[in-house]
Design a protein around this motif. Structure first.
Motif, PDB file in Angstrom:
ATOM      1  N   ALA A 156     -21.834  12.025  18.564  1.00 22.29           N
ATOM      2  CA  ALA A 156     -21.851  12.606  17.219  1.00 22.29           C
ATOM      3  C   ALA A 156     -23.240  12.534  16.602  1.00 22.29           C
ATOM      4  CB  ALA A 156     -20.840  11.876  16.329  1.00 22.29           C
ATOM      5  N   GLY A 182     -25.463  15.236  18.100  1.00 22.66           N
ATOM      6  CA  GLY A 182     -25.189  16.524  17.454  1.00 22.66           C
ATOM      7  C   GLY A 182     -25.750  16.588  16.044  1.00 22.66           C
ATOM      8  N   LEU A 231     -17.849  24.576  13.285  1.00 20.46           N
ATOM      9  CA  LEU A 231     -17.921  23.987  14.622  1.00 20.46           C
ATOM     10  C   LEU A 231     -17.365  22.558  14.632  1.00 20.46           C
ATOM     11  CD1 LEU A 231     -21.429  25.223  15.848  1.00 20.46           C
ATOM     12  CD2 LEU A 231     -19.176  26.004  16.621  1.00 20.46           C
ATOM     13  N   VAL A 232     -17.670  21.791  13.589  1.00 22.74           N
ATOM     14  CA  VAL A 232     -17.174  20.418  13.523  1.00 22.74           C
ATOM     15  C   VAL A 232     -15.655  20.399  13.428  1.00 22.74           C
ATOM     16  CG1 VAL A 232     -17.110  18.346  12.095  1.00 22.74           C
ATOM     17  CG2 VAL A 232     -19.287  19.455  12.564  1.00 22.74           C
ATOM     18  N   ALA A 279     -13.591  22.770  14.397  1.00 22.69           N
ATOM     19  CA  ALA A 279     -13.044  23.252  15.672  1.00 22.69           C
ATOM     20  C   ALA A 279     -13.113  22.171  16.738  1.00 22.69           C
ATOM     21  CB  ALA A 279     -13.808  24.497  16.124  1.00 22.69           C
ATOM     22  N   ALA A 280     -14.245  21.426  16.792  1.00 20.35           N
ATOM     23  CA  ALA A 280     -14.369  20.353  17.772  1.00 20.35           C
ATOM     24  C   ALA A 280     -13.352  19.252  17.517  1.00 20.35           C
ATOM     25  CB  ALA A 280     -15.784  19.775  17.730  1.00 20.35           C
ATOM     26  N   GLY A 281     -13.105  18.951  16.244  1.00 21.62           N
ATOM     27  CA  GLY A 281     -12.097  17.941  15.916  1.00 21.62           C
ATOM     28  C   GLY A 281     -10.709  18.362  16.354  1.00 21.62           C
ATOM     29  N   VAL A 333      -9.950  20.524  18.770  1.00 21.89           N
ATOM     30  CA  VAL A 333      -9.906  20.494  20.238  1.00 21.89           C
ATOM     31  C   VAL A 333      -9.761  19.076  20.752  1.00 21.89           C
ATOM     32  CG1 VAL A 333     -11.247  20.932  22.336  1.00 21.89           C
ATOM     33  CG2 VAL A 333     -11.199  22.641  20.509  1.00 21.89           C
ATOM     34  N   LEU A 334     -10.463  18.129  20.132  1.00 21.16           N
ATOM     35  CA  LEU A 334     -10.374  16.732  20.561  1.00 21.16           C
ATOM     36  C   LEU A 334      -8.979  16.175  20.350  1.00 21.16           C
ATOM     37  CD1 LEU A 334     -11.825  14.220  21.633  1.00 21.16           C
ATOM     38  CD2 LEU A 334     -12.456  13.663  19.280  1.00 21.16           C
ATOM     39  N   ARG A 375      -6.667  15.178  23.573  1.00 22.99           N
ATOM     40  CA  ARG A 375      -6.961  13.735  23.632  1.00 22.99           C
ATOM     41  C   ARG A 375      -6.346  13.070  24.855  1.00 22.99           C
ATOM     42  NH1 ARG A 375      -3.142  14.691  19.788  1.00 22.99           N
ATOM     43  NH2 ARG A 375      -1.175  13.536  19.888  1.00 22.99           N
TER      44      ARG A 375
END
Length: 439
Positions: free
Chosen positions: A238, A241, A267-268, A270-272, A274-275, A279
């Protein structure tokens, strides 16, 4: 006797005035700031060496010295609109929670420790400028990393014996994980990654000699590799980034920055998402599956107590007490030991001060991040990157640990909160009391 008593009082006042003047000096203030950071991040080891009573004595002594130093600098400190209302409201609500707590004495003790570390954070932010704070943190982290690596080498390579009192198992001979003065690999990783951020900013601002900055960064990287903490690994990703985003925004045209901020926020998010969705695949790859299972089980237990007092909570304690008080006595880890925190700052805060307190804490954090991010991307001074990076680190780490609610994490949070408010607080624009027209 009256003349003798008057003479003693005069002498006492002179000694106090002399001490206040001395404590306001630059060298003493910088040394005190370094000692404060050393104590806060080395608290687990301090508690082992001198016990709870000794730790309290050190905390109180540092708080008193910090107060005297601020008193001596009172004419140089800009107080107008600096103290964030969000912080004051949150601490005030924590104080109110003592009234409805079922363990008032334990809650009062926890509140006292919280106020102590909040005071130390205020001293760093008010008594020192930002570059001086970074220098104090850098000097303290260098000592902490050298001592930690030295103890690990002594335990794992020289004596080949663990040091159970400090939580050191001597696994450095096998490449880790190491615990150092942190007591756990996660907290040691938190120290190392915070140190790395500080050393990089020192290098960019040329606050120290180039060789010292490079050697310090090398030591922090080695420590990060040896702690083998999945939480620290995620925080480091993080931060990488964040560094890329800050570099891009600082070199972009002012007219383009709002658009870039919107893209980054998307983007943040969306990344959250996806994670969270992936998971089950991601966590085993980084070695965090076992820790996540433990946390999920703990949070499920905590949820049952949150439902009993969802709004006001059970009462503020900061670090969970060792006394057998409900609900904290009921939370047992798989090894049979009691948990010392909720392993998530938001969940922990919800349990202690309810939904209201948790939202106050979240609001304070988001407001501080917004202020520090705008300052870091628009202000020419490279040092202002440090508060934004530290808040990102605290935010990511708070998803799996409760460092934000006590000790070094709370102190660091208060420091960056006040630093961010100094540049962006709306109350700075209000007229001063002496400037207001008389009716």
């Amino acid at each position: 006797m009256t003349d003798g008593g008057t003479t003693r009082r005069i002498r006492a006042r002179r000694y106090l005035s002399a001490w206040i003047g001395f404590s306001a000096g630059g060298r003493f203030s910088q040394a005190l700031a370094t000692t404060i950071v050393l104590f806060a991040f080395g608290e687990p080891t301090v508690r082992v060496l001198v016990g709870p009573a000794g730790t309290w004595s050190v905390l109180v002594t540092l708080a008193v010295l910090a107060g005297l130093s601020l008193l001596g600098q009172r004419y140089r400190i800009e107080w107008h609109g600096v103290l964030p209302l969000s912080l004051l409201v949150f601490v005030g609500y924590c104080a109110l929670s003592v009234l409805w707590s079922e363990y008032s004495w334990v809650a009062l003790r926890g509140l006292t420790a919280t106020v102590g570390f909040v005071g130390l954070g205020l001293y760093l932010a008010l008594g020192r400028d930002l570059v001086q704070v970074i220098r104090a943190c850098g000097d303290a982290f260098r000592i902490l990393l050298v001592v930690s690596l030295g103890l690990e080498v002594l335990s794992g390579l020289v004596l080949d014996l663990p040091i159970p009192a400090l939580g050191i198992r001597g696994d450095i001979a096998f490449g880790g994980p190491i615990q150092g003065i942190g007591g756990t690999r996660n907290f040691m990783g938190f120290i190392a990654v915070t140190a790395l951020v500080t050393f990089v900013v020192e290098f960019l601002t040329r606050s120290v000699a180039r060789w010292r900055a490079v050697a310090s960064m090398g030591g922090a990287v080695v420590t990060l590799m040896l702690v083998q903490s999945p939480i620290t690994g995620l925080a480091t990703i993080a931060l990488a980034g964040t560094a890329l985003a800050l570099w891009t925004l600082r070199h972009a045209r002012p007219s383009v920055r709002p658009l870039l901020d919107g893209v980054l926020a998307t983007l943040v998010v969306a990344a959250g998402v996806v994670l969270v969705v992936t998971r089950a695949r991601v966590l085993p790859r980084i070695g965090a599956a076992g820790g996540t299972t433990t946390r999920l089980e703990l949070w499920e237990q905590i949820r049952t107590f949150i439902e009993q007092k969802p709004i006001q909570g059970w009462g503020w304690v900061g670090t969970w007490p060792s006394e057998p008080v409900v609900p904290f006595v009921t939370f047992i880890d798989p090894s049979g030991a009691r948990f010392t925190s909720g392993l998530d700052a938001a969940v922990d805060a919800w349990l202690q001060v309810g939904l209201a307190g948790m939202l106050l804490l979240l609001g304070a954090g988001l407001l501080a991040f917004a202020r520090s991010w705008v300052t870091a991307t628009t202000f020419p001074g490279v040092a202002y990157v440090w508060p934004a990076a530290v808040l990102v680190l605290l935010g990511v780490t708070s998803l799996a640990e409760s460092y934000l609610l006590h000790g070094a994490g709370l102190m660091l949070f208060v420091t960056v909160l006040v630093v961010a408010a100094r540049r962006r607080s709306w109350r700075v624009r209000l007229p001063r009391l002496e400037e207001r027209p008389h009716p």
